[in-house]
Scaffold this motif. Structure first.
Motif, short mmCIF file in Angstrom:
data_model
loop_
_atom_site.label_atom_id
_atom_site.label_comp_id
_atom_site.label_asym_id
_atom_site.label_seq_id
_atom_site.Cartn_x
_atom_site.Cartn_y
_atom_site.Cartn_z
N GLY A 34 0.77 -1.11 0.01
CA GLY A 34 0.07 0.11 -0.13
C GLY A 34 0.82 1.17 -0.11
N VAL A 35 0.23 2.46 -0.37
CA VAL A 35 1.08 3.54 -0.59
C VAL A 35 0.36 4.74 0.17
CG1 VAL A 35 1.76 5.53 -1.84
CG2 VAL A 35 1.51 3.04 -2.91
N LEU A 36 1.20 5.20 1.37
CA LEU A 36 0.74 6.38 2.36
C LEU A 36 1.85 7.39 2.04
CD1 LEU A 36 -1.02 7.44 4.51
CD2 LEU A 36 0.42 6.30 5.94
N HIS A 37 1.39 8.53 1.52
CA HIS A 37 2.10 9.78 1.42
C HIS A 37 1.50 10.63 2.55
CE1 HIS A 37 3.16 9.15 -3.07
NE2 HIS A 37 3.73 8.34 -2.22
N LEU A 38 2.30 11.03 3.16
CA LEU A 38 1.90 12.17 4.40
C LEU A 38 3.06 13.06 4.59
CD1 LEU A 38 3.65 11.21 7.18
CD2 LEU A 38 1.66 9.60 7.13
N ASP A 39 2.38 14.50 4.97
CA ASP A 39 3.35 15.70 5.37
C ASP A 39 3.00 15.84 6.97
OD1 ASP A 39 3.97 15.99 2.85
OD2 ASP A 39 2.56 17.65 2.69
N ILE A 40 4.19 16.38 7.51
CA ILE A 40 3.96 16.39 9.13
C ILE A 40 4.79 17.96 9.34
CG2 ILE A 40 4.57 15.65 11.53
CD1 ILE A 40 5.13 12.89 10.08
N ASP A 41 3.61 18.86 9.66
CA ASP A 41 4.21 20.16 10.09
C ASP A 41 4.57 20.16 11.47
OD1 ASP A 41 3.55 21.24 7.36
OD2 ASP A 41 1.47 21.36 8.00
N ILE A 42 5.75 20.53 11.80
CA ILE A 42 6.51 20.35 12.91
C ILE A 42 6.93 21.96 13.52
CG2 ILE A 42 8.62 19.48 14.49
CD1 ILE A 42 8.38 17.42 12.28
N LYS A 43 6.61 21.99 14.74
CA LYS A 43 6.76 23.46 15.30
C LYS A 43 7.73 23.39 16.11
CE LYS A 43 3.16 25.08 13.07
NZ LYS A 43 3.53 25.95 11.56
N GLY A 44 8.69 24.44 16.31
CA GLY A 44 9.78 24.55 17.24
C GLY A 44 9.60 25.95 18.00
N LYS A 45 10.82 26.56 18.47
CA LYS A 45 10.76 27.85 19.02
C LYS A 45 12.09 28.65 18.40
CE LYS A 45 11.43 30.07 23.47
NZ LYS A 45 11.89 29.80 24.91
N PRO A 46 11.77 29.74 17.85
CA PRO A 46 12.83 30.66 17.47
C PRO A 46 13.71 31.25 18.32
CG PRO A 46 10.55 31.85 17.26
CD PRO A 46 10.28 30.48 17.64
N PRO A 106 21.27 29.04 20.05
CA PRO A 106 20.41 28.01 19.46
C PRO A 106 19.88 27.26 20.84
CG PRO A 106 22.94 27.09 19.29
CD PRO A 106 22.86 28.92 19.55
N TRP A 107 20.66 27.31 22.28
CA TRP A 107 19.97 26.79 23.38
C TRP A 107 18.70 27.71 23.81
CZ3 TRP A 107 24.82 28.94 22.78
CH2 TRP A 107 25.16 30.02 23.47
N GLU A 108 18.43 28.69 23.34
CA GLU A 108 17.46 29.32 23.67
C GLU A 108 16.09 29.13 22.88
OE1 GLU A 108 18.10 33.43 23.97
OE2 GLU A 108 19.62 33.26 25.50
N GLY A 109 16.18 28.41 21.74
CA GLY A 109 15.17 28.03 21.12
C GLY A 109 14.86 26.38 20.75
N GLU A 110 14.18 26.11 20.22
CA GLU A 110 13.98 24.53 19.91
C GLU A 110 13.94 24.45 18.17
OE1 GLU A 110 11.11 20.80 21.05
OE2 GLU A 110 10.12 22.84 20.86
N ASN A 111 14.73 23.86 17.75
CA ASN A 111 15.19 23.81 16.21
C ASN A 111 14.28 22.73 15.62
OD1 ASN A 111 16.23 22.95 13.81
ND2 ASN A 111 18.21 24.09 14.29
N ALA A 112 13.27 23.10 14.89
CA ALA A 112 12.12 22.56 14.28
C ALA A 112 12.85 21.11 13.50
CB ALA A 112 11.25 23.10 13.55
N ILE A 113 13.87 21.73 12.80
CA ILE A 113 14.46 20.72 11.73
C ILE A 113 15.37 19.48 12.58
CG2 ILE A 113 16.33 20.42 10.17
CD1 ILE A 113 15.89 23.38 9.37
N ILE A 114 15.67 20.02 13.61
CA ILE A 114 16.51 18.94 14.46
C ILE A 114 15.39 17.82 14.97
CG2 ILE A 114 17.76 18.17 16.61
CD1 ILE A 114 19.58 20.84 16.00
#
Length: 353
Positions: free
Chosen positions: A163-175, A181-189
């Motif tokens: 079967g095929v399942l294509h999905l997108d996931i929108d992830i939120k971090g903190k700028p 960088p320790w003061e934020g949350e990197n959405a890519i990581i």
């Protein structure tokens, strides 16, 4: 054999990697069928053309389904060439060879009193999802009791497909400032960590008759906008191929349980699971063995084909086609000797009912 090969060479000359070329190929096939004494029905949906051609009679209908659209290729790939018994070209294997053989089979059978209806379906959008053609045909009642999709299978019978399942996931971090960088949350990581977690979910540890596990392809990522800012958002996209016996909703729920991101399902196509004991398969298998002089090989395809549209309606479907390799690659080819063998198998199969 020359008839199938000659027809295929003409089809390979048409660049059908875009909608205009794919539609032109359908028109070409339609004209060829008419010139060989067959009646056709031409349809169009969302700009994509398709054709139907039916022969025979009886209570049961076998669908021959094939697509003439191809993925993009280099210019010289649309100039067919032969070498060492192989015919090279974009679409040679996937899947103009199968379509050409099916067309020649119908031309050979058209005047015979068959005990079954054979409905040829030629479509133009399989490589972009199939929803405008085969999906449209199935939803509008153009179905049968059994389906042969002439994808390249080395003359084996693909009973299953993932079967095929294509999905997108929108992830939120903190700028935050890029220097802190320790003061934020990197959405890519955060997205990278999620990918590793997905690979450890329960559905990934399951197996089935033909498959040791499902597959997860991290296909796309979009995140961040400037160097000196911790990215606050990231969208990742996955192509998940799941097993017969699994379902898209369960997989999506498992992923949702490990993320606070928003999941959007783009495509959810069910697996194909046709039984070896199906009456249509049982009639085909000895014909394959007779022509190949080997026991028939049953297997499951990792990729998806238009068979899943029929499977979603409970109609048994298989992939069964000529021998070839490197589809979607630079050296795509079909084994020339398999063209006539495959066409003869289809002819014998139609005569068996």
């Amino acid at each position: 054999m020359e008839d199938v090969k000659t027809l295929l060479r003409e089809m390979l000359l048409i660049d059908s990697s875009h909608i205009d070329g794919a539609n032109h190929t359908v028109d070409f096939c339609c004209q060829w069928l008419k010139e060989h004494g067959l009646q056709t029905l031409e349809l169009e949906n969302n700009g994509y053309k398709m054709l139907l051609c039916e022969i025979g009679s009886g209570e049961k209908t076998i669908v021959f389904n094939g697509h003439v659209d191809v993925v993009s290729g280099k210019k010289d790939q649309f100039i067919p060439r032969e070498k060492d018994g192989l015919l090279f070209g974009r679409g040679a294997a996937d899947m103009k060879a199968g379509v050409a053989a099916m067309m020649c089979a119908l031309a050979e059978l058209k005047d015979e009193p068959l005990g079954v209806k054979i409905q040829l379906q030629i479509v133009s959008d399989e490589e972009v999802g199939g929803y405008s053609c085969t999906g449209y045909l199935v939803e509008n009642g153009y179905t049968g009791d059994f389906v042969i999709c002439s994808e390249p299978t080395q003359l084996g019978i693909a009973l299953q497909a993932k079967g095929v399942l294509h999905l997108d996931i929108d992830i939120k971090g903190k700028p935050a400032h890029g220097s802190r960088p320790w003061e934020g949350e990197n959405a890519i990581i955060k997205a990278c960590r999620l990918h590793k977690q997905i690979l450890k979910l329960p559905f990934m540890s399951e197996s089935s008759e033909f498959y040791p596990y499902p597959s997860v392809n991290w296909a796309k990522i979009k995140g961040g906008d400037v160097y000196n800012k911790v990215p606050e958002s990231c969208t990742i996209s996955f192509d998940i191929r799941y097993l017969p016996g699994q379902d898209a909703d369960t997989i999506t729920s498992q992923i949702q349980s490990i993320t606070d991101g928003e999941i959007t399902v783009k495509v959810a196509g069910p697996p194909v699971e046709t039984k070896e004991t199906d009456e249509f398969v049982k009639k085909l298998s000895p014909i394959v063995e007779q022509h190949t002089k080997h026991p028939v090989e049953y297997f499951g395809q990792h990729g998806a084909a238009d068979t899943h549209f029929f499977a979603s309606k409970g109609i048994p479907a298989i992939e069964f086609g000529p021998s070839g390799a490197n589809w979607h690659g630079n050296e795509e080819y079909v084994v020339i000797s398999s063209l006539n063998t495959y066409k003869n198998m289809l002819v014998d199969y139609a005569r068996k009912w």
